[in-house]
Design a protein around this motif. Structure first.
Motif, PDB file in Angstrom:
ATOM      1  N   ALA A 106       2.177  79.215  26.430  1.00 57.63           N
ATOM      2  CA  ALA A 106       2.938  79.414  27.664  1.00 57.63           C
ATOM      3  C   ALA A 106       4.430  79.531  27.346  1.00 57.63           C
ATOM      4  O   ALA A 106       4.903  79.004  26.331  1.00 57.63           O
ATOM      5  CB  ALA A 106       2.694  78.255  28.620  1.00 57.63           C
ATOM      6  N   PRO A 107       5.200  80.239  28.181  1.00 55.76           N
ATOM      7  CA  PRO A 107       6.650  80.333  27.966  1.00 55.76           C
ATOM      8  C   PRO A 107       7.296  78.956  27.901  1.00 55.76           C
ATOM      9  O   PRO A 107       6.883  78.027  28.604  1.00 55.76           O
ATOM     10  CB  PRO A 107       7.138  81.129  29.181  1.00 55.76           C
ATOM     11  N   ILE A 108       8.309  78.826  27.062  1.00 50.37           N
ATOM     12  CA  ILE A 108       8.914  77.522  26.814  1.00 50.37           C
ATOM     13  C   ILE A 108       9.963  77.138  27.853  1.00 50.37           C
ATOM     14  O   ILE A 108       9.947  76.012  28.359  1.00 50.37           O
ATOM     15  CB  ILE A 108       9.508  77.484  25.390  1.00 50.37           C
ATOM     16  N   PRO A 109      10.902  78.004  28.242  1.00 47.24           N
ATOM     17  CA  PRO A 109      11.969  77.557  29.155  1.00 47.24           C
ATOM     18  C   PRO A 109      11.450  77.294  30.566  1.00 47.24           C
ATOM     19  O   PRO A 109      10.434  77.855  30.995  1.00 47.24           O
ATOM     20  CB  PRO A 109      12.953  78.745  29.162  1.00 47.24           C
ATOM     21  N   PRO A 110      12.114  76.431  31.319  1.00 51.51           N
ATOM     22  CA  PRO A 110      11.746  76.221  32.720  1.00 51.51           C
ATOM     23  C   PRO A 110      12.023  77.464  33.543  1.00 51.51           C
ATOM     24  O   PRO A 110      12.892  78.263  33.200  1.00 51.51           O
ATOM     25  CB  PRO A 110      12.639  75.044  33.150  1.00 51.51           C
ATOM     26  N   THR A 111      11.295  77.603  34.627  1.00 47.05           N
ATOM     27  CA  THR A 111      11.483  78.763  35.511  1.00 47.05           C
ATOM     28  C   THR A 111      12.051  78.369  36.865  1.00 47.05           C
ATOM     29  O   THR A 111      12.326  79.242  37.688  1.00 47.05           O
ATOM     30  CB  THR A 111      10.135  79.480  35.721  1.00 47.05           C
ATOM     31  N   ALA A 112      12.214  77.079  37.122  1.00 44.82           N
ATOM     32  CA  ALA A 112      12.752  76.614  38.403  1.00 44.82           C
ATOM     33  C   ALA A 112      13.899  75.655  38.143  1.00 44.82           C
ATOM     34  O   ALA A 112      13.867  74.860  37.199  1.00 44.82           O
ATOM     35  CB  ALA A 112      11.665  75.913  39.223  1.00 44.82           C
ATOM     36  N   LYS A 136      13.372  70.142  44.115  1.00 41.82           N
ATOM     37  CA  LYS A 136      13.555  69.189  45.220  1.00 41.82           C
ATOM     38  C   LYS A 136      12.946  69.711  46.512  1.00 41.82           C
ATOM     39  O   LYS A 136      12.321  68.953  47.270  1.00 41.82           O
ATOM     40  CB  LYS A 136      15.043  68.904  45.424  1.00 41.82           C
ATOM     41  N   ASP A 137      13.125  71.004  46.770  1.00 43.24           N
ATOM     42  CA  ASP A 137      12.536  71.588  47.978  1.00 43.24           C
ATOM     43  C   ASP A 137      11.011  71.454  47.948  1.00 43.24           C
ATOM     44  O   ASP A 137      10.380  71.120  48.962  1.00 43.24           O
ATOM     45  CB  ASP A 137      12.927  73.059  48.102  1.00 43.24           C
ATOM     46  N   ALA A 138      10.432  71.722  46.774  1.00 41.75           N
ATOM     47  CA  ALA A 138       8.978  71.659  46.663  1.00 41.75           C
ATOM     48  C   ALA A 138       8.454  70.229  46.752  1.00 41.75           C
ATOM     49  O   ALA A 138       7.368  69.986  47.295  1.00 41.75           O
ATOM     50  CB  ALA A 138       8.534  72.299  45.349  1.00 41.75           C
ATOM     51  N   VAL A 142       7.042  70.053  39.948  1.00 38.10           N
ATOM     52  CA  VAL A 142       7.844  69.728  38.763  1.00 38.10           C
ATOM     53  C   VAL A 142       7.561  70.642  37.582  1.00 38.10           C
ATOM     54  O   VAL A 142       8.478  70.998  36.833  1.00 38.10           O
ATOM     55  CB  VAL A 142       7.619  68.247  38.378  1.00 38.10           C
ATOM     56  N   GLU A 143       6.311  71.061  37.394  1.00 33.17           N
ATOM     57  CA  GLU A 143       5.975  71.832  36.200  1.00 33.17           C
ATOM     58  C   GLU A 143       6.832  73.083  36.021  1.00 33.17           C
ATOM     59  O   GLU A 143       7.249  73.385  34.892  1.00 33.17           O
ATOM     60  CB  GLU A 143       4.489  72.197  36.198  1.00 33.17           C
TER      61      GLU A 143
END
Length: 464
Positions: A34-40, A46-48, A71-72
């Protein structure tokens, strides 16, 4: 449809832990590809999660699903075998499993007679560590959060010892009014040593010149020790964060001890070289120091937080950190864990260390550490074949420091790698130039992952 039960006392561990296990498995399945960097970003997470605290909460499974789903996307896959950022290892399965048990057992592991189960495992882990690292068998080990706290334990113990030698009892009198204590450290000392010295009330360490690989130079050390008779701590480095280089420990320890100084070794990731016969020359003389700090969540690949503080003189360690109160039971013949660390409340963080060591054995630990160093050398060799790449350090351990020409081009390659998502290395600045630093720290980084890394770097260069 079953009626919803809003009473948290009706929650079952089977339901909550079963849900957590399923969600953890979902996350871990993406470890390799899976891609390493965060996407959010933080606001989206916080909204989620939901910004307002409700009057009545959701069910435990609903909360856990919301947590994982929200969070993921904001997580960096630091457990990827192609994650080379900072110096961060992954978590071996057995160590993660032991960590889950530690949370389930929920023990405050500070007093032997109260929590003998987890303390027994931690004490075995401590004795195994001393043997693996070639340190004195009667040294004492404290399990702390990370290298900064491990360095703090060593520096505070050293501070108190050199002040006692100068006739000042810091435990009774504090620092004000006592002799000044200075800390000498190499020019490329890690920030965790700076922080530990500040937290100990000693201010920033005095810098001693280092060579082109970040190793402390011995003649300037001699000169600095001779120039001032103040009580002194010398902080040495086992593993420079950019080059991976080690100070000449044997010579520097002898010089410092001849001057009456306490010697602390910051070996956050490098101390483990002592466990691998093929690398042990890097740590020659290590056992002659007075205290050492390292991380198990780096090279040993156990979950965060798992720092290890080691002090040769147990009595000196206890004098600095023991906590006594009428309501606390205490051991009479053997020190308690609370005598070795700043905390009186902590989880049994040494248990995953025991599990990792029990799974690997001494030869397995040696193979793990040697394998990381071998992968770093293979990575350096592969990157040298990429047009425009310069390897800036002597690759003696697990660090590979790379330039792609000028600073702008190096930063552009780092950004291209980040955008592609398959490899992460941390941008930094070393010896007055921009660099991309590859820290080989993950137990899964093997020949195939190195090849994939080199291919990704070559592709990033080609995009420019």
């Amino acid at each position: 449809m079953a009626e919803r039960n809003d009473d948290p006392r009706a929650d079952t561990f089977d339901e909550a832990l079963g849900t957590a296990s399923t969600l953890a498995d979902r996350w871990l399945r993406g470890m390799r590809d899976a891609p390493i960097p965060p996407t959010a970003g933080i606001d989206r997470v916080k909204d989620a999660l939901g910004r307002d605290l409700p009057a009545r909460g959701a069910t435990a499974p609903e909360v856990l699903h919301r947590l994982a789903d929200a969070v993921e996307p904001g997580l960096m896959r630091m457990h990827s075998p192609r994650f080379y950022g900072w110096v961060i290892g992954g978590a071996q399965p057995v160590a993660l499993g032991a960590d889950w048990l530690v949370s389930s057992w929920d023990q405050n592991a500070v007093i032997r007679s109260v929590t003998p189960g987890v303390v027994a495992a931690e004490e075995l882990a401590a004795s195994w560590l001393l043997a693996l690292l070639g340190l004195p068998a009667d040294a004492e080990v404290g399990f702390v959060t990370g290298a900064t706290m491990a360095n703090l334990v060593g520096i505070v113990t050293g501070r108190d010892r050199v002040l006692r030698d100068a006739g000042w009892d810091v435990r009774a009198n504090g620092l004000a009014g006592g002799p000044r204590v200075r800390v000498l450290a190499g020019a490329e000392v890690h920030v965790s040593v700076d922080e530990a010295a500040r937290y100990a009330g000693l201010g920033m360490p005095t810098r001693v010149d280092s060579d082109d690989q970040g190793r402390m130079c011995l003649d300037p050390l001699r000169a600095a020790l001779a120039a001032d008779s103040a009580p002194t701590i010398v902080a040495l480095q086992a593993g420079n964060v950019h080059s991976g280089a080690f100070d000449d420990l044997a010579a520097a320890i002898e010089i410092a001890h001849q001057a009456g100084a306490w010697v602390h070794v910051d070996g956050a990731f490098g101390l483990w070289a002592a466990a691998a016969p093929g690398l042990s020359s890097l740590t020659a003389g290590l056992a002659g120091a007075d205290s050492w700090g390292t991380d198990a969540h780096k090279t040993l690949n156990v979950p965060y937080d798992s720092g290890i503080a080691i002090v040769a003189d147990g009595a000196a360690l206890h004098a600095s950190f023991s906590q006594v109160a009428a309501y606390l039971p205490s051991s009479t013949d053997v020190s308690d864990p609370s005598d070795r660390v700043p905390e009186l409340s902590r989880r049994a963080r040494g248990v995953p260390v025991w599990a990792a060591l029990a799974r690997l054995g001494s030869e397995g630990v040696a193979d793990l550490v040697q394998g990381l160093a071998d992968a770093a050398r293979e990575l350096a060799d592969g990157l040298r074949a990429v047009p425009g790449v310069s390897i800036l350090n002597d690759v003696v351990y697990t660090q590979v420091c790379v330039s792609f020409g000028d600073d702008d081009r190096t930063r552009a390659v780092a950004a291209a790698l980040d955008d592609a998502g398959g490899v992460f290395a941390s941008p930094s600045r070393w010896r007055d130039r921009a660099v991309l630093r590859f820290s080989v720290s993950n137990w899964l980084t093997d020949h195939d992952e190195v090849r994939r890394t080199v291919d990704a770097v070559r592709a990033a260069v080609d995009t420019l």
